[in-house]
Write a protein that holds these residues in place. Structure first.
Motif, PDB file in Angstrom:
ATOM      1  N   UNK A   1      30.406 -52.408  53.321  1.00  0.00           N
ATOM      2  CA  UNK A   1      30.993 -51.075  53.331  1.00  0.00           C
ATOM      3  C   UNK A   1      30.620 -50.306  54.573  1.00  0.00           C
ATOM      4  N   UNK A   2      30.785 -49.008  54.503  1.00  0.00           N
ATOM      5  CA  UNK A   2      30.449 -48.146  55.643  1.00  0.00           C
ATOM      6  C   UNK A   2      29.518 -47.034  55.167  1.00  0.00           C
ATOM      7  N   UNK A   3      29.248 -46.115  56.069  1.00  0.00           N
ATOM      8  CA  UNK A   3      28.249 -45.096  55.764  1.00  0.00           C
ATOM      9  C   UNK A   3      28.839 -43.792  55.213  1.00  0.00           C
ATOM     10  N   UNK A   4      30.130 -43.778  54.949  1.00  0.00           N
ATOM     11  CA  UNK A   4      30.697 -42.583  54.327  1.00  0.00           C
ATOM     12  C   UNK A   4      29.922 -42.294  53.051  1.00  0.00           C
ATOM     13  N   UNK A   5      29.637 -41.035  52.850  1.00  0.00           N
ATOM     14  CA  UNK A   5      28.634 -40.690  51.842  1.00  0.00           C
ATOM     15  C   UNK A   5      29.001 -41.133  50.431  1.00  0.00           C
ATOM     16  N   UNK A   6      30.269 -41.357  50.146  1.00  0.00           N
ATOM     17  CA  UNK A   6      30.634 -41.791  48.798  1.00  0.00           C
ATOM     18  C   UNK A   6      30.313 -43.265  48.555  1.00  0.00           C
ATOM     19  N   UNK A   7      29.937 -43.996  49.612  1.00  0.00           N
ATOM     20  CA  UNK A   7      29.612 -45.421  49.460  1.00  0.00           C
ATOM     21  C   UNK A   7      28.195 -45.654  48.927  1.00  0.00           C
ATOM     22  N   UNK A   8      27.326 -44.648  49.037  1.00  0.00           N
ATOM     23  CA  UNK A   8      26.024 -44.728  48.385  1.00  0.00           C
ATOM     24  C   UNK A   8      24.925 -45.440  49.146  1.00  0.00           C
ATOM     25  N   UNK A   9      25.091 -45.625  50.451  1.00  0.00           N
ATOM     26  CA  UNK A   9      24.040 -46.294  51.220  1.00  0.00           C
ATOM     27  C   UNK A   9      22.751 -45.478  51.204  1.00  0.00           C
ATOM     28  N   UNK A  10      22.873 -44.176  51.082  1.00  0.00           N
ATOM     29  CA  UNK A  10      21.697 -43.310  51.025  1.00  0.00           C
ATOM     30  C   UNK A  10      20.904 -43.515  49.736  1.00  0.00           C
TER      31      UNK A  10
END
Length: 363
Positions: free
Chosen positions: A189-198
Motif C-alpha cells: 500500500x501507500x502512506x495515505x493515512x487511511x491505509x493505517x501504516x501509522x
C-alpha cells in the motif's frame, strides 16, 4: 452489442488492474468491442484477441483533463457514437458522448476521509463523481459498502450494481508457487493515512519486542513494505517520523517490484497485514490468501463484507496493541492456511457487467 471500452487505464496500478483483469473475459464474448487506448499500448491491446469483432481506437487524451471534458477529438467521438454503449472502469467521461454511458466508482475515499486532499482537491473530485452519476445510465462499484456510500454521499438515484474486484490471473491459487516461508510480514500500500501504516509500524516494533522477551531464540522478523520509501510522502509529521525511524526497526521498503517478485514475496511471507481505516474493497489480503499466506486485517465494515467467508484474522481498527497481540498469536501458531472457496473472479465480474449492459439493450 457494440461496446466501447475505455482502456486508457490499462497497465497502470489501481484502476488499471481492474480493467486489465476483466478485459480478456469481456473480449471472449460474442460482442463487438472498440478499445479506446493509448497508442503506445496498441499492439498489446490488439494481441489480446485477434477477433474481427474487436477494433482499436488510438487515444492519448488524459483522463480527467480539460481536453477530455471540452475538446475531445471529434473524429474519435464520431466512432464512439456509432456504438451502443460506452464503458469506463473509472468515473471519467469524455465530453460529447451521446450513447449510454456506464462508469465505475470503486470508492469515494476522498469524500469520506478528511485530509486526503485539500478543500479544492476534494471539491473537484466531488464534481467528477457527481458528473459521472449525472451522465451514467448506471454505476458499477466493487462492494455493498461502496454502494451505500455512493448512494448516500452523492445522493445517487441511478442504479448502482456491485460487481466485485478480484486478483489477476498470475496470483490465483491454481498458479501458486512452491516456496518456503521466511520470517517476514508484508504490507502492500501507500502512506495515505487511511491505509493505517501509522498503526502497523508501532505494532510491529512492539511485536518484535514481545517476541524477543518471550521467545529469545526466535529469529527477528522483518516487515516488508511493498513501495518506495521516497514516494511515501505525507503532511502528517507523525507518520513521517515513523518512516524516518523505520530503517533501524528491521523494516524494508522494496521500491517498485515486478509481478513475479510480488508473487514470490507474498508466498514467502508468514503474514500479510492490512491495517486500513477505510477501503473500497481491499485487495492485498485476497492476494495473500491466494498465495497461501495468512492475513490480519482491521475490523472495518468493508473487510467484514469482503472477507466474510475467508480464513482471516481481524484486529480492532486503529488499535496498535491489539494488532501486536494478533501478530504474536498468528506468528507463533504458524498454521498452514486452510482450504477456502474463491468467491471472486474477474470472469464473474465481466459477466455481471455485460449482463447489466444487455438488460439496458433490451429495454
Amino acid at each position: 452489442m457494440k461496446i466501447v471500452l475505455d482502456c486508457r487505464w490499462c497497465k497502470k496500478s489501481g484502476i488499471g488492474a481492474f480493467i486489465d483483469g476483466i478485459l480478456p473475459h469481456l473480449l471472449k464474448t460474442d460482442n463487438d468491442f472498440t478499445l479506446l487506448g493509448l497508442e503506445s499500448l496498441s499492439n498489446e491491446l490488439k494481441n489480446i484477441s485477434k477477433s474481427e469483432k474487436i477494433s482499436f481506437l488510438p487515444c492519448d487524451v488524459k483522463p480527467f483533463s480539460l481536453k477530455e471534458l471540452f475538446l475531445f477529438p471529434k473524429g474519435i467521438l464520431r466512432i464512439i457514437n456509432h456504438n451502443d454503449f460506452y464503458f469506463s472502469p473509472y468515473c471519467n467521461i469524455p465530453g460529447g458522448i451521446k450513447i449510454p454511458v456506464f462508469t465505475t466508482i470503486h470508492d469515494i475515499v476522498f469524500l469520506d476521509v478528511k485530509g486526503l486532499a485539500g478543500k479544492s482537491g476534494t471539491f473537484i473530485r466531488k464534481l467528477f463523481y457527481k458528473y459521472a452519476v449525472y451522465r451514467s445510465k448506471a454505476i458499477f462499484t466493487v462492494t455493498e459498502f461502496s454502494k451505500s456510500r455512493i448512494v448516500k454521499k452523492l445522493a445517487c438515484k441511478k442504479p448502482v450494481h456491485v460487481v466485485h474486484s478480484s486478483v489477476p490471473e498470475f496470483l490465483l491459487k491454481k498458479n501458486a508457487l512452491s516456496l518456503p516461508k521466511t520470517d517476514t510480514i508484508i504490507f502492500i500500500g501507500n502512506i495515505k493515512k487511511h491505509k493505517g501504516l501509522q498503526i502497523l509500524i508501532p505494532a510491529f516494533v512492539d511485536f518484535c519486542k514481545k517476541l524477543s522477551e518471550k521467545i529469545p531464540s526466535a529469529p527477528l522478523p522483518k516487515l516488508v513494505i511493498v513501495g518506495s520509501k521516497e514516494n511515501f510522502r505525507t503532511n502528517d509529521e507523525g507518520i513521517s517520523k515513523l518512516i524516518e525511524e523505520a530503517s533501524s526497526k528491521n523494516i524494508e521498503f522494496t521500491g517498485f517490484i515486478s509481478d513475479e517478485e510480488l508473487k514470490a514475496r507474498l508466498t514467502q511471507a508468514k503474514i500479510l497485514v492490512q491495517p486500513s481505516f477505510y477501503e473500497g474493497f481491499g485487495l492485498p489480503p485476497l492476494q495473500a490468501l491466494n498465495c497461501g499466506t495468512n492475513a490480519i486485517v482491521s475490523d472495518i465494515e468493508v473487510f467484514k463484507e469482503v472477507y466474510a467467508d475467508y480464513p482471516i484474522t481481524y484486529f480492532k481498527c486503529g488499535d496498535a496493541a491489539d494488532l501486536s497481540e494478533k501478530l504474536f498469536t498468528v506468528w507463533n501458531e504458524n498454521k498452514p492456511l486452510p482450504a477456502f472457496e474463491e468467491k471472486y473472479s474477474f470472469e464473474k465480474t465481466a459477466k455481471a457487467i455485460l449482463a447489466v449492459l444487455s438488460q439496458n439493450a433490451e429495454s
